[in-house]
Design a protein around this motif. Sequence first.
Motif, PDB file in Angstrom:
ATOM      1  N   ASN A 188      76.738 -61.795 -34.835  1.00 21.62           N
ATOM      2  CA  ASN A 188      75.766 -62.044 -35.909  1.00 21.62           C
ATOM      3  C   ASN A 188      76.402 -63.106 -36.802  1.00 21.62           C
ATOM      4  O   ASN A 188      77.233 -62.802 -37.659  1.00 21.62           O
ATOM      5  CB  ASN A 188      75.510 -60.731 -36.668  1.00 21.62           C
ATOM      6  CG  ASN A 188      74.298 -60.829 -37.553  1.00 21.62           C
ATOM      7  OD1 ASN A 188      73.728 -61.914 -37.709  1.00 21.62           O
ATOM      8  ND2 ASN A 188      73.901 -59.723 -38.146  1.00 21.62           N
ATOM      9  N   TRP A 189      76.053 -64.339 -36.583  1.00 19.43           N
ATOM     10  CA  TRP A 189      76.818 -65.473 -37.123  1.00 19.43           C
ATOM     11  C   TRP A 189      76.987 -65.438 -38.646  1.00 19.43           C
ATOM     12  O   TRP A 189      78.075 -65.669 -39.145  1.00 19.43           O
ATOM     13  CB  TRP A 189      76.187 -66.796 -36.685  1.00 19.43           C
ATOM     14  CG  TRP A 189      76.450 -67.061 -35.236  1.00 19.43           C
ATOM     15  CD1 TRP A 189      75.567 -66.966 -34.223  1.00 19.43           C
ATOM     16  CD2 TRP A 189      77.702 -67.426 -34.639  1.00 19.43           C
ATOM     17  NE1 TRP A 189      76.163 -67.247 -33.014  1.00 19.43           N
ATOM     18  CE2 TRP A 189      77.492 -67.538 -33.246  1.00 19.43           C
ATOM     19  CE3 TRP A 189      78.989 -67.646 -35.132  1.00 19.43           C
ATOM     20  CZ2 TRP A 189      78.504 -67.865 -32.351  1.00 19.43           C
ATOM     21  CZ3 TRP A 189      79.998 -67.997 -34.240  1.00 19.43           C
ATOM     22  CH2 TRP A 189      79.751 -68.092 -32.869  1.00 19.43           C
ATOM     23  N   GLU A 190      75.902 -65.171 -39.343  1.00 22.09           N
ATOM     24  CA  GLU A 190      75.933 -65.239 -40.821  1.00 22.09           C
ATOM     25  C   GLU A 190      77.069 -64.376 -41.401  1.00 22.09           C
ATOM     26  O   GLU A 190      77.960 -64.908 -42.046  1.00 22.09           O
ATOM     27  CB  GLU A 190      74.563 -64.805 -41.359  1.00 22.09           C
ATOM     28  CG  GLU A 190      74.383 -65.024 -42.833  1.00 22.09           C
ATOM     29  CD  GLU A 190      73.693 -66.339 -43.150  1.00 22.09           C
ATOM     30  OE1 GLU A 190      73.280 -67.041 -42.216  1.00 22.09           O
ATOM     31  OE2 GLU A 190      73.598 -66.659 -44.333  1.00 22.09           O
ATOM     32  N   PRO A 191      77.062 -63.078 -41.158  1.00 23.80           N
ATOM     33  CA  PRO A 191      78.171 -62.277 -41.707  1.00 23.80           C
ATOM     34  C   PRO A 191      79.488 -62.440 -40.943  1.00 23.80           C
ATOM     35  O   PRO A 191      80.557 -62.324 -41.532  1.00 23.80           O
ATOM     36  CB  PRO A 191      77.664 -60.834 -41.600  1.00 23.80           C
ATOM     37  CG  PRO A 191      76.617 -60.858 -40.560  1.00 23.80           C
ATOM     38  CD  PRO A 191      76.054 -62.225 -40.505  1.00 23.80           C
ATOM     39  N   ASP A 192      79.411 -62.690 -39.652  1.00 19.39           N
ATOM     40  CA  ASP A 192      80.647 -62.744 -38.859  1.00 19.39           C
ATOM     41  C   ASP A 192      81.532 -63.935 -39.226  1.00 19.39           C
ATOM     42  O   ASP A 192      82.757 -63.862 -39.096  1.00 19.39           O
ATOM     43  CB  ASP A 192      80.318 -62.797 -37.355  1.00 19.39           C
ATOM     44  CG  ASP A 192      79.955 -61.425 -36.812  1.00 19.39           C
ATOM     45  OD1 ASP A 192      80.296 -60.424 -37.483  1.00 19.39           O
ATOM     46  OD2 ASP A 192      79.323 -61.340 -35.754  1.00 19.39           O
ATOM     47  N   ILE A 225      82.058 -65.241 -42.227  1.00 17.26           N
ATOM     48  CA  ILE A 225      82.787 -65.159 -43.505  1.00 17.26           C
ATOM     49  C   ILE A 225      83.922 -64.122 -43.471  1.00 17.26           C
ATOM     50  O   ILE A 225      84.517 -63.811 -44.484  1.00 17.26           O
ATOM     51  CB  ILE A 225      81.842 -64.865 -44.699  1.00 17.26           C
ATOM     52  CG1 ILE A 225      80.960 -63.658 -44.403  1.00 17.26           C
ATOM     53  CG2 ILE A 225      81.005 -66.080 -45.063  1.00 17.26           C
ATOM     54  CD1 ILE A 225      80.284 -63.104 -45.651  1.00 17.26           C
ATOM     55  N   LYS A 226      84.152 -63.592 -42.313  1.00 18.08           N
ATOM     56  CA  LYS A 226      85.237 -62.620 -42.164  1.00 18.08           C
ATOM     57  C   LYS A 226      86.271 -63.219 -41.206  1.00 18.08           C
ATOM     58  O   LYS A 226      85.883 -63.801 -40.173  1.00 18.08           O
ATOM     59  CB  LYS A 226      84.641 -61.340 -41.566  1.00 18.08           C
ATOM     60  CG  LYS A 226      85.537 -60.155 -41.612  1.00 18.08           C
ATOM     61  CD  LYS A 226      84.768 -58.940 -41.096  1.00 18.08           C
ATOM     62  CE  LYS A 226      85.693 -57.766 -40.965  1.00 18.08           C
ATOM     63  NZ  LYS A 226      85.034 -56.631 -40.338  1.00 18.08           N
ATOM     64  N   PRO A 270      86.913 -68.342 -42.562  1.00 20.88           N
ATOM     65  CA  PRO A 270      86.141 -67.865 -43.711  1.00 20.88           C
ATOM     66  C   PRO A 270      86.303 -68.732 -44.964  1.00 20.88           C
ATOM     67  O   PRO A 270      85.360 -68.875 -45.730  1.00 20.88           O
ATOM     68  CB  PRO A 270      86.676 -66.457 -43.956  1.00 20.88           C
ATOM     69  CG  PRO A 270      87.879 -66.315 -43.137  1.00 20.88           C
ATOM     70  CD  PRO A 270      87.893 -67.357 -42.112  1.00 20.88           C
ATOM     71  N   GLN A 279      83.851 -71.454 -44.705  1.00 21.01           N
ATOM     72  CA  GLN A 279      82.494 -70.905 -44.839  1.00 21.01           C
ATOM     73  C   GLN A 279      82.159 -70.607 -46.299  1.00 21.01           C
ATOM     74  O   GLN A 279      81.069 -70.923 -46.780  1.00 21.01           O
ATOM     75  CB  GLN A 279      82.359 -69.615 -44.025  1.00 21.01           C
ATOM     76  CG  GLN A 279      82.305 -69.818 -42.530  1.00 21.01           C
ATOM     77  CD  GLN A 279      81.110 -70.637 -42.077  1.00 21.01           C
ATOM     78  OE1 GLN A 279      80.020 -70.509 -42.641  1.00 21.01           O
ATOM     79  NE2 GLN A 279      81.314 -71.500 -41.102  1.00 21.01           N
ATOM     80  N   LYS A 280      83.131 -70.010 -46.985  1.00 22.74           N
ATOM     81  CA  LYS A 280      82.891 -69.669 -48.398  1.00 22.74           C
ATOM     82  C   LYS A 280      82.701 -70.937 -49.219  1.00 22.74           C
ATOM     83  O   LYS A 280      81.825 -71.016 -50.096  1.00 22.74           O
ATOM     84  CB  LYS A 280      84.058 -68.831 -48.936  1.00 22.74           C
ATOM     85  CG  LYS A 280      83.944 -67.363 -48.519  1.00 22.74           C
ATOM     86  CD  LYS A 280      85.186 -66.592 -48.855  1.00 22.74           C
ATOM     87  CE  LYS A 280      85.135 -65.211 -48.201  1.00 22.74           C
ATOM     88  NZ  LYS A 280      86.429 -64.551 -48.217  1.00 22.74           N
ATOM     89  N   ARG A 309      79.264 -72.362 -48.535  1.00 24.49           N
ATOM     90  CA  ARG A 309      78.195 -71.555 -49.135  1.00 24.49           C
ATOM     91  C   ARG A 309      78.156 -71.742 -50.650  1.00 24.49           C
ATOM     92  O   ARG A 309      77.082 -71.737 -51.251  1.00 24.49           O
ATOM     93  CB  ARG A 309      78.375 -70.081 -48.769  1.00 24.49           C
ATOM     94  CG  ARG A 309      77.972 -69.864 -47.315  1.00 24.49           C
ATOM     95  CD  ARG A 309      78.223 -68.497 -46.798  1.00 24.49           C
ATOM     96  NE  ARG A 309      78.304 -68.564 -45.331  1.00 24.49           N
ATOM     97  CZ  ARG A 309      78.152 -67.546 -44.534  1.00 24.49           C
ATOM     98  NH1 ARG A 309      77.929 -66.366 -45.014  1.00 24.49           N
ATOM     99  NH2 ARG A 309      78.237 -67.709 -43.230  1.00 24.49           N
TER     100      ARG A 309
END
Lengths: 205, 563
Positions: free
Chosen positions: B501-505, B507-508, B551, B554-555, B558
């Motif tokens: 699940n790209w969106e949450p995966d 940022i971790k 991450p 990504q952060k 965003r």
Amino acid sequence: MKYLLIVVTFLTLAQWPLSLHQTNSYKDIINDAGNYRHSSIIAPDDQAPLIINTKRSLYSSDFLGRFFNNKASFIWGRFKANLFALIDPNNYFFGFHPREIIRENLNIDKFPFISLIFLLYGLFRIDQLKWGKKLLGLFFISVAILSLGRFDKVDFVLYPILAYFIVSGIVLLKREKPRAFLISSLFLIIFSIPQYLRAFVNLHS
Amino acid sequence: MIKKNLPLILLCLFTLLGFAIRFYKLGQAPAGLYLDEAAQGYNAYSILKTGKDEFGKSFPIVFRSFRDFKTPVYIYLIVPLIPVFGLTPFTVRLPSFIFSVLTLPLVYYLMRKLLPKARVTTPLALVSVLLLAISPWHTLFGRTNFECNVALFFLLAAIYCFYVSLKKPSLLIVSAILFAITIPAYHSQRVIVPILLVLLFVRHRRPLLSHSHLRPTVMAFVVGALLSLPSLVIMATPGFLARASTLNIFTQTPSGYLSWYQGPLSSLINANWYLTSREFLSLYLSYFSPRNLFFLGDYGPRSSFPDLATFFTWQLPFYFYGLYRLVKEKPLGELRYIVLVLLLISPIPAAVTRDPFTTIRALPMVVPISIVISLGLIRFFQLFRNVFAKKIMVVGFGLVVVYSLLNLYSSAIVLNEYFRAAPWEYGWEQVITKLNTLDPKLPVVIDNARAIPYSQILFFTKYDPLIYQQTNFEVSPENYYIDLTSNTTKYIGRITVRSINWEPDLIKEQYLVGDSIAISLEQIKLNKMTLLEEIKYPDGTPAFRIVLTNPKYQKAIRRLIRR
């Protein structure tokens, strides 16, 4: 019994010519006759050298690679494809597997599938047939020659030989095992009703 | 002395040849480990460690596996091998190999039992063993984890004991036990064994019901029925029936159904009885088709070798001649009867399923067809009276056998490894090896959008079955055979098997594993992930990619977007 013999023979032999007529497939056979080389086993194939070279490169022994993958083996493969189709009972009685029939080829219904019983009996009693062994030899020689081209364009050539064995099977079964003949004939007639109706309906599909 | 023992020497040689063909690179070729193989291996491991399968069911009668049920005999056979050989692809394929090799002498002794005339049977039995030893059909299932091969051995052993018991009644019970093992050994035997038993009983009813045999016959029936009862009970459960109904041709829209035709003759043109009978008979006949047997082979990439059918092309004329001789030669007696019976009933379970030619379900045919080809070969050989011609033929046959062995090597080892790596699910062992070298604190997500890889993960990580059962509850023991719904997410320690699940995966900080569609090179570049490993198939195409997420990047991105 005499009329039953006629009906059974007619139902068995009429299917293939009817299918050719109803599907207009006979026109394709005539049209493609002039283009025979392009559908033959020696027709050029741009992909063949690529496939052969890829396979050859996988062997540690160059000899083995060349032995199993060469131009001759490619042509032999096509020859076998035609040969095995022409000697396959499924081709004549079911158009191969029912889910395998493809619109583009001429793999039509050729004989009612119940007639397979008569063909097998005819072959089983081949010693009783005057022309049996000679015609069986002719069948295999014809198959070998016909395998040089696409099988579904030429298999109708084998119709007379197959018809001979099936009709002989019908006659011999009637004479030697009348009860088995009667049962087979009844099944043939019952199953021929939808099969023949479908030949006409398919015309409009 | 040598002449007297020649048949035995030849039998040992042919068995040794079969052994060598099946043992060469056993566990390494095919190089991958298919999910069913991994699932069977891990369930055997789970039984060994906990007495329960992966779902927590104690000693199941049939093993729930994905949305299917696997027969139990093979899995229980793996259990004692794990402490000796470990949980490896070699171990899960070993029972198939052992029983495949044991089938060779068994065929010889069975043929000798069925037709005691040594002069007639010995050459026929020896050639049959040789052909079976080099048979691509029998070899394939002897090198890979397929239950059908084990079932075939028990079937032949049961038939052998049955014929011995006609003179030694006490062996009837042994035969019954072997038949009872055959039934749950592979699904298609549930059809073959009952038909065979009825035919054997009808044919030998007089000795079986005679004074000397009556008691053992009744006892054998009771023992056989009691042993088969659990498998028969399971067959009636909704889960099992649901699976069976999706496979068979009788519950599906028949092939050839003209949906567009709604005319007055619809009941005849689309008659179910006509279409289904036609399909069944065509499927049944396809198992005797020279085109399938000697040219096309099985269409399944795991149940065939590239460029090789179930039998060699050179055997075709002997197949025809052998069939003719078999039907004509009544003096072959009981051998003729059993060969014909096995030949005619073996394709029935396969012919009721939709697939055109499945060699797995019809495996028992390999024995009668090998005997038929051998009969054709021997009778052809006997047509020649001239000794010189006979010598030429023996030399020619020897050369053909050598050619066949090379052909088998070419297809089973060389081409199969290159062209069939993906169907054999190559690459999971390499994935686990790589993951073991990475930071153990970081979690791992393995994508399962297009595959069900959790069995392979469990297998290659040798994950503790007890912990797996506790963290992955799926079905209660009472619903084990009924409810076939399954969890799509599996937890295997730090590894989670689910769709990415790209969106949450992203940022971790974690490792992501997937095929080239799940994790494309563009995605790696776009999200500034680190490609740690690309596992490739032997043909050079990517099988799996292992990446480390970024991450921080990504952060930052965003945050920028929010502004």
